[in-house]
Design a protein around this motif. Structure first.
Motif, PDB file in Angstrom:
ATOM      1  N   ALA A 157       0.825  -1.218   0.000  1.00  0.00           N
ATOM      2  CA  ALA A 157       0.000   0.000   0.000  1.00  0.00           C
ATOM      3  C   ALA A 157       0.856   1.263   0.000  1.00  0.00           C
ATOM      4  N   ALA A 158       2.136   1.121   0.322  1.00  0.00           N
ATOM      5  CA  ALA A 158       3.039   2.279   0.281  1.00  0.00           C
ATOM      6  C   ALA A 158       3.336   2.710  -1.152  1.00  0.00           C
ATOM      7  N   ASP A 159       3.062   1.835  -2.120  1.00  0.00           N
ATOM      8  CA  ASP A 159       3.249   2.170  -3.529  1.00  0.00           C
ATOM      9  C   ASP A 159       1.969   2.838  -4.025  1.00  0.00           C
ATOM     10  N   PRO A 160       2.033   4.085  -4.485  1.00  0.00           N
ATOM     11  CA  PRO A 160       0.824   4.786  -4.917  1.00  0.00           C
ATOM     12  C   PRO A 160       0.047   4.060  -6.022  1.00  0.00           C
ATOM     13  N   GLY A 161       0.735   3.324  -6.872  1.00  0.00           N
ATOM     14  CA  GLY A 161       0.048   2.594  -7.938  1.00  0.00           C
ATOM     15  C   GLY A 161      -0.677   1.349  -7.443  1.00  0.00           C
ATOM     16  N   LEU A 162      -0.195   0.775  -6.348  1.00  0.00           N
ATOM     17  CA  LEU A 162      -0.820  -0.432  -5.800  1.00  0.00           C
ATOM     18  C   LEU A 162      -1.805  -0.132  -4.677  1.00  0.00           C
ATOM     19  N   ALA A 163      -1.679   1.028  -4.045  1.00  0.00           N
ATOM     20  CA  ALA A 163      -2.519   1.351  -2.877  1.00  0.00           C
ATOM     21  C   ALA A 163      -4.013   1.143  -3.135  1.00  0.00           C
ATOM     22  N   PRO A 214      -2.146  -7.216 -15.415  1.00  0.00           N
ATOM     23  CA  PRO A 214      -0.913  -7.809 -14.914  1.00  0.00           C
ATOM     24  C   PRO A 214       0.355  -7.164 -15.464  1.00  0.00           C
ATOM     25  N   TYR A 215       0.273  -6.564 -16.645  1.00  0.00           N
ATOM     26  CA  TYR A 215       1.459  -5.990 -17.270  1.00  0.00           C
ATOM     27  C   TYR A 215       1.658  -4.515 -16.932  1.00  0.00           C
ATOM     28  N   GLY A 216       0.701  -3.927 -16.252  1.00  0.00           N
ATOM     29  CA  GLY A 216       0.835  -2.522 -15.891  1.00  0.00           C
ATOM     30  C   GLY A 216       0.548  -1.574 -17.027  1.00  0.00           C
ATOM     31  N   ASP A 272       8.074 -11.949  -9.934  1.00  0.00           N
ATOM     32  CA  ASP A 272       7.341 -11.153 -10.922  1.00  0.00           C
ATOM     33  C   ASP A 272       7.545 -11.800 -12.290  1.00  0.00           C
ATOM     34  N   PRO A 273       6.612 -12.658 -12.718  1.00  0.00           N
ATOM     35  CA  PRO A 273       6.794 -13.357 -13.990  1.00  0.00           C
ATOM     36  C   PRO A 273       6.701 -12.456 -15.213  1.00  0.00           C
ATOM     37  N   TYR A 274       6.185 -11.241 -15.044  1.00  0.00           N
ATOM     38  CA  TYR A 274       5.982 -10.361 -16.193  1.00  0.00           C
ATOM     39  C   TYR A 274       7.139  -9.386 -16.421  1.00  0.00           C
ATOM     40  N   GLY A 275       8.104  -9.371 -15.504  1.00  0.00           N
ATOM     41  CA  GLY A 275       9.219  -8.443 -15.657  1.00  0.00           C
ATOM     42  C   GLY A 275       8.772  -7.000 -15.586  1.00  0.00           C
ATOM     43  N   THR A 276       7.870  -6.696 -14.671  1.00  0.00           N
ATOM     44  CA  THR A 276       7.302  -5.365 -14.538  1.00  0.00           C
ATOM     45  C   THR A 276       8.376  -4.342 -14.195  1.00  0.00           C
ATOM     46  N   PRO A 277       8.479  -3.263 -14.974  1.00  0.00           N
ATOM     47  CA  PRO A 277       9.441  -2.218 -14.637  1.00  0.00           C
ATOM     48  C   PRO A 277       9.168  -1.673 -13.230  1.00  0.00           C
ATOM     49  N   GLY A 278      10.213  -1.566 -12.432  1.00  0.00           N
ATOM     50  CA  GLY A 278      10.087  -1.030 -11.073  1.00  0.00           C
ATOM     51  C   GLY A 278       9.589  -2.028 -10.048  1.00  0.00           C
ATOM     52  N   ALA A 279       9.421  -3.291 -10.410  1.00  0.00           N
ATOM     53  CA  ALA A 279       8.886  -4.284  -9.475  1.00  0.00           C
ATOM     54  C   ALA A 279       9.813  -4.534  -8.284  1.00  0.00           C
ATOM     55  N   GLU A 280      11.052  -4.145  -8.394  1.00  0.00           N
ATOM     56  CA  GLU A 280      11.995  -4.333  -7.274  1.00  0.00           C
ATOM     57  C   GLU A 280      11.507  -3.618  -6.019  1.00  0.00           C
ATOM     58  N   ARG A 281      10.749  -2.544  -6.182  1.00  0.00           N
ATOM     59  CA  ARG A 281      10.265  -1.791  -5.024  1.00  0.00           C
ATOM     60  C   ARG A 281       9.229  -2.584  -4.222  1.00  0.00           C
ATOM     61  N   TRP A 282       8.696  -3.652  -4.793  1.00  0.00           N
ATOM     62  CA  TRP A 282       7.690  -4.464  -4.099  1.00  0.00           C
ATOM     63  C   TRP A 282       8.310  -5.609  -3.311  1.00  0.00           C
TER      64      TRP A 282
END
Length: 173
Positions: free
Chosen positions: A17-23, A170-172, A143-153
């Motif tokens: 929830a700390a990620d604004p895109g996932l909150a 799933p791909y953002g 992260d099977p999709y290789g989402t850019p920035g997924a390291e922050r999760w």
């Protein structure tokens, strides 16, 4: 493992929830779990061949139950049966690796070693290996999709992916 019951959903939700895109996704589905598998070997085969392919395998190679239970009439085929019978070369190779113990997907298996082994098998690419690692090995950080920035999760990438899948993105995109 099947229902991810050893997870701490509060810790996962707080971190994601700390990620604004996932909150908003976390707020819409608090406590969302990352499902595992009752049978890791079956889960690996299902990831590789898909739902329709798995149904066909059960019909062709599954062991018939002596007494059917509702709609359940056959058991999922054992890896040894698939290694010797399946027409799909990638499936035969995966099944053989499972059958002879080269690939371990049990609760004590080393996740990194399993992924390395999967990636040596013909027909298994990084996404398939990651999906198997998530479902069959219950890895919370894939992260099977290789989402850019997924390291922050990290260490909850599997949960972030589940939230995005549940939201239909799933791909953002």
């Amino acid at each position: 493992r099947l229902f991810d019951l050893d997870a701490d959903p509060y810790a996962v939700d707080e971190a994601l929830a700390a990620d604004p895109g996932l909150a908003p996704l976390v707020a819409a589905r608090p406590g969302l779990r990352s499902p595992g598998a009752a049978d890791p070997e079956e889960a690996a085969v299902r990831v590789l061949v898909g739902r329709a392919g798995a149904e066909e395998l059960v019909e062709r190679y599954g062991k018939a139950l002596d007494v059917p239970c509702g709609g359940l009439t056959h058991l999922f085929p054992e890896p040894g049966v698939l290694a010797g019978s399946a027409e799909n070369p990638a499936l035969r190779t995966l099944a053989a690796a499972l059958d002879d113990g080269v690939l371990r997907l049990d609760a004590g298996a080393d996740r990194d070693e399993a992924e390395r082994t999967l990636l040596t098998l013909p027909g298994i690419g990084p996404r398939t290996a990651a999906l198997i690692r998530t479902r069959a090995l219950g890895d919370p950080d894939v992260d099977p999709y290789g989402t850019p920035g997924a390291e922050r999760w990290r260490p909850w990438r599997s949960y972030a992916v589940r939230h995005r899948e549940a939201a239909g993105d799933p791909y953002g995109d």
